[in-house]
Design a protein around this motif. Sequence first.
Motif, PDB file in Angstrom:
ATOM      1  N   ASP A 119      41.891  31.708  36.855  1.00 25.72           N
ATOM      2  CA  ASP A 119      40.517  31.073  36.037  1.00 25.72           C
ATOM      3  C   ASP A 119      40.349  30.166  36.817  1.00 25.72           C
ATOM      4  O   ASP A 119      40.543  28.858  36.821  1.00 25.72           O
ATOM      5  CB  ASP A 119      41.268  30.641  34.518  1.00 25.72           C
ATOM      6  CG  ASP A 119      41.780  31.787  33.873  1.00 25.72           C
ATOM      7  OD1 ASP A 119      41.224  32.912  33.755  1.00 25.72           O
ATOM      8  OD2 ASP A 119      42.690  31.686  32.836  1.00 25.72           O
ATOM      9  N   HIS A 174      48.071  42.529  32.599  1.00 27.81           N
ATOM     10  CA  HIS A 174      47.415  42.616  33.784  1.00 27.81           C
ATOM     11  C   HIS A 174      48.254  42.430  35.119  1.00 27.81           C
ATOM     12  O   HIS A 174      47.991  42.945  35.999  1.00 27.81           O
ATOM     13  CB  HIS A 174      46.547  41.226  33.899  1.00 27.81           C
ATOM     14  CG  HIS A 174      45.120  41.453  33.085  1.00 27.81           C
ATOM     15  ND1 HIS A 174      44.381  42.054  33.229  1.00 27.81           N
ATOM     16  CD2 HIS A 174      44.776  40.213  32.174  1.00 27.81           C
ATOM     17  CE1 HIS A 174      43.563  42.147  32.315  1.00 27.81           C
ATOM     18  NE2 HIS A 174      43.346  41.106  31.780  1.00 27.81           N
ATOM     19  N   LEU A 198      47.239  35.587  38.085  1.00 28.06           N
ATOM     20  CA  LEU A 198      45.785  35.455  37.206  1.00 28.06           C
ATOM     21  C   LEU A 198      45.335  34.258  37.631  1.00 28.06           C
ATOM     22  O   LEU A 198      46.032  33.253  37.569  1.00 28.06           O
ATOM     23  CB  LEU A 198      46.081  35.669  35.812  1.00 28.06           C
ATOM     24  CG  LEU A 198      46.391  37.025  35.295  1.00 28.06           C
ATOM     25  CD1 LEU A 198      46.796  37.246  33.793  1.00 28.06           C
ATOM     26  CD2 LEU A 198      45.244  37.916  35.474  1.00 28.06           C
ATOM     27  N   ARG A 229      53.416  35.050  38.826  1.00 28.21           N
ATOM     28  CA  ARG A 229      54.652  35.938  38.804  1.00 28.21           C
ATOM     29  C   ARG A 229      55.917  34.933  39.184  1.00 28.21           C
ATOM     30  O   ARG A 229      56.096  34.838  40.479  1.00 28.21           O
ATOM     31  CB  ARG A 229      54.784  37.331  39.198  1.00 28.21           C
ATOM     32  CG  ARG A 229      53.817  38.226  38.131  1.00 28.21           C
ATOM     33  CD  ARG A 229      53.617  39.560  39.128  1.00 28.21           C
ATOM     34  NE  ARG A 229      55.123  40.237  39.273  1.00 28.21           N
ATOM     35  CZ  ARG A 229      55.109  41.354  40.031  1.00 28.21           C
ATOM     36  NH1 ARG A 229      53.693  42.209  40.425  1.00 28.21           N
ATOM     37  NH2 ARG A 229      56.510  41.637  40.184  1.00 28.21           N
ATOM     38  N   SER A 287      46.143  28.848  37.360  1.00 30.58           N
ATOM     39  CA  SER A 287      46.503  30.057  37.925  1.00 30.58           C
ATOM     40  C   SER A 287      48.034  30.133  37.390  1.00 30.58           C
ATOM     41  O   SER A 287      48.686  29.181  37.396  1.00 30.58           O
ATOM     42  CB  SER A 287      46.538  30.005  39.312  1.00 30.58           C
ATOM     43  OG  SER A 287      45.289  29.975  39.967  1.00 30.58           O
ATOM     44  N   VAL A 288      48.279  31.478  36.972  1.00 35.90           N
ATOM     45  CA  VAL A 288      49.798  31.824  36.659  1.00 35.90           C
ATOM     46  C   VAL A 288      49.991  32.811  37.531  1.00 35.90           C
ATOM     47  O   VAL A 288      49.784  33.805  37.563  1.00 35.90           O
ATOM     48  CB  VAL A 288      49.444  32.384  35.074  1.00 35.90           C
ATOM     49  CG1 VAL A 288      51.131  32.965  34.624  1.00 35.90           C
ATOM     50  CG2 VAL A 288      49.042  31.503  34.192  1.00 35.90           C
ATOM     51  N   GLU A 299      48.680  39.503  27.163  1.00 33.90           N
ATOM     52  CA  GLU A 299      47.361  39.770  28.024  1.00 33.90           C
ATOM     53  C   GLU A 299      47.795  39.593  29.451  1.00 33.90           C
ATOM     54  O   GLU A 299      47.518  40.378  30.219  1.00 33.90           O
ATOM     55  CB  GLU A 299      46.337  38.994  27.590  1.00 33.90           C
ATOM     56  CG  GLU A 299      44.996  39.261  28.410  1.00 33.90           C
ATOM     57  CD  GLU A 299      43.766  38.522  27.959  1.00 33.90           C
ATOM     58  OE1 GLU A 299      42.748  38.616  28.660  1.00 33.90           O
ATOM     59  OE2 GLU A 299      43.939  37.782  26.918  1.00 33.90           O
ATOM     60  N   GLU A 300      48.486  38.336  29.895  1.00 39.70           N
ATOM     61  CA  GLU A 300      48.662  38.218  31.094  1.00 39.70           C
ATOM     62  C   GLU A 300      49.860  39.138  31.579  1.00 39.70           C
ATOM     63  O   GLU A 300      49.668  39.452  32.779  1.00 39.70           O
ATOM     64  CB  GLU A 300      49.340  36.570  31.093  1.00 39.70           C
ATOM     65  CG  GLU A 300      48.490  35.652  30.968  1.00 39.70           C
ATOM     66  CD  GLU A 300      49.034  34.285  30.729  1.00 39.70           C
ATOM     67  OE1 GLU A 300      48.531  33.168  30.741  1.00 39.70           O
ATOM     68  OE2 GLU A 300      50.501  34.181  30.307  1.00 39.70           O
ATOM     69  N   LEU A 354      42.069  38.633  39.278  1.00 36.35           N
ATOM     70  CA  LEU A 354      43.494  38.836  39.165  1.00 36.35           C
ATOM     71  C   LEU A 354      43.854  39.200  40.771  1.00 36.35           C
ATOM     72  O   LEU A 354      43.139  39.774  41.639  1.00 36.35           O
ATOM     73  CB  LEU A 354      43.543  40.352  38.804  1.00 36.35           C
ATOM     74  CG  LEU A 354      45.135  41.339  38.939  1.00 36.35           C
ATOM     75  CD1 LEU A 354      45.889  40.382  38.237  1.00 36.35           C
ATOM     76  CD2 LEU A 354      45.164  42.533  38.617  1.00 36.35           C
ATOM     77  N   SER A 364      37.425  34.712  35.648  1.00 37.13           N
ATOM     78  CA  SER A 364      38.789  35.104  35.842  1.00 37.13           C
ATOM     79  C   SER A 364      39.036  36.262  36.684  1.00 37.13           C
ATOM     80  O   SER A 364      38.250  37.274  36.775  1.00 37.13           O
ATOM     81  CB  SER A 364      39.115  35.628  34.375  1.00 37.13           C
ATOM     82  OG  SER A 364      40.644  35.931  34.278  1.00 37.13           O
ATOM     83  N   LEU A 389      54.820  34.676  30.334  1.00 33.75           N
ATOM     84  CA  LEU A 389      53.510  35.433  30.199  1.00 33.75           C
ATOM     85  C   LEU A 389      53.460  35.711  28.737  1.00 33.75           C
ATOM     86  O   LEU A 389      54.379  36.443  28.320  1.00 33.75           O
ATOM     87  CB  LEU A 389      53.813  36.447  31.203  1.00 33.75           C
ATOM     88  CG  LEU A 389      53.587  36.303  32.794  1.00 33.75           C
ATOM     89  CD1 LEU A 389      53.764  37.336  33.610  1.00 33.75           C
ATOM     90  CD2 LEU A 389      52.569  35.142  33.177  1.00 33.75           C
TER      91      LEU A 389
END
Length: 249
Positions: free
Chosen positions: A135, A187, A133, A219, A216-217, A183-184, A123, A121, A180
């Motif tokens: 993974d 970060h 983020l 913004r 992946s996320v 937790e997301e 950032l 994981s 989000l």
Amino acid sequence: MTKYHAVRDQLLDRLDDMTAGDQFPPERDLALELGVSRMTLRRAIDELVTRGAVRRRHGSGVFALGPKLDQALIASSFTEHMRARGLTPGARTLSFEISPAGSRTQRQLGLREGAEVVAISRLRLADDEPIALEDLNVSRALLPDLRAEQLEDRSFYELLREQHGIHVAHSIQTIEPTVLDDEEAGHLDVPVHTPALLFERTSCDADGTPIEFVRSVYRGDRYKIRTELTVPHPTGRGTQQDATDGRRP
């Protein structure tokens, strides 16, 4: 055009001459300068916040975010994507684990039952600003000596090419909107339930061997998707082209 829309457009014009991090004047001063009520000004700023043009920091003021980054739709690294825009890319490893692949990861990477994967994981940053983020899942058999520190502030694709002679040749990717969670958002340093773009990608080498499965996320206030469409030729020979560039990891 309503007064509110006129104020919004004036603020957008002002943003054209601002860079990321520049601050708007105090609300009282800006309302006087534009000749509107603070309520009308607030409404216009709220829309700019929703659009991802500015960020409101309670107790500090309103700050420009700069233009959104075009999201990549081809298999290229986040690092290359940021450098092409004059930004300094970064990657901070949040977790690094070796474990048996879950059923979905196993299926995406074409692994046998019980096979181990390295799950990382990270950032992703641009000029030290949190952007996404990621993974990343890769078969342990493919990279048995992979270590967490190798991925700090480095492109995974560069690591594959330079140290293992592995080249990504083909990817299948899906994109969908999301919001989000706690937790997301923590970060990425944005409010909970901020809109975001969710990417899932499986990449293979030239022989079709799966290399990575990535979730992946990104913004939503900092990223957008841009494509270029070619109008079909009357004979039917036209095509649809993607004109974006850059994709991580």
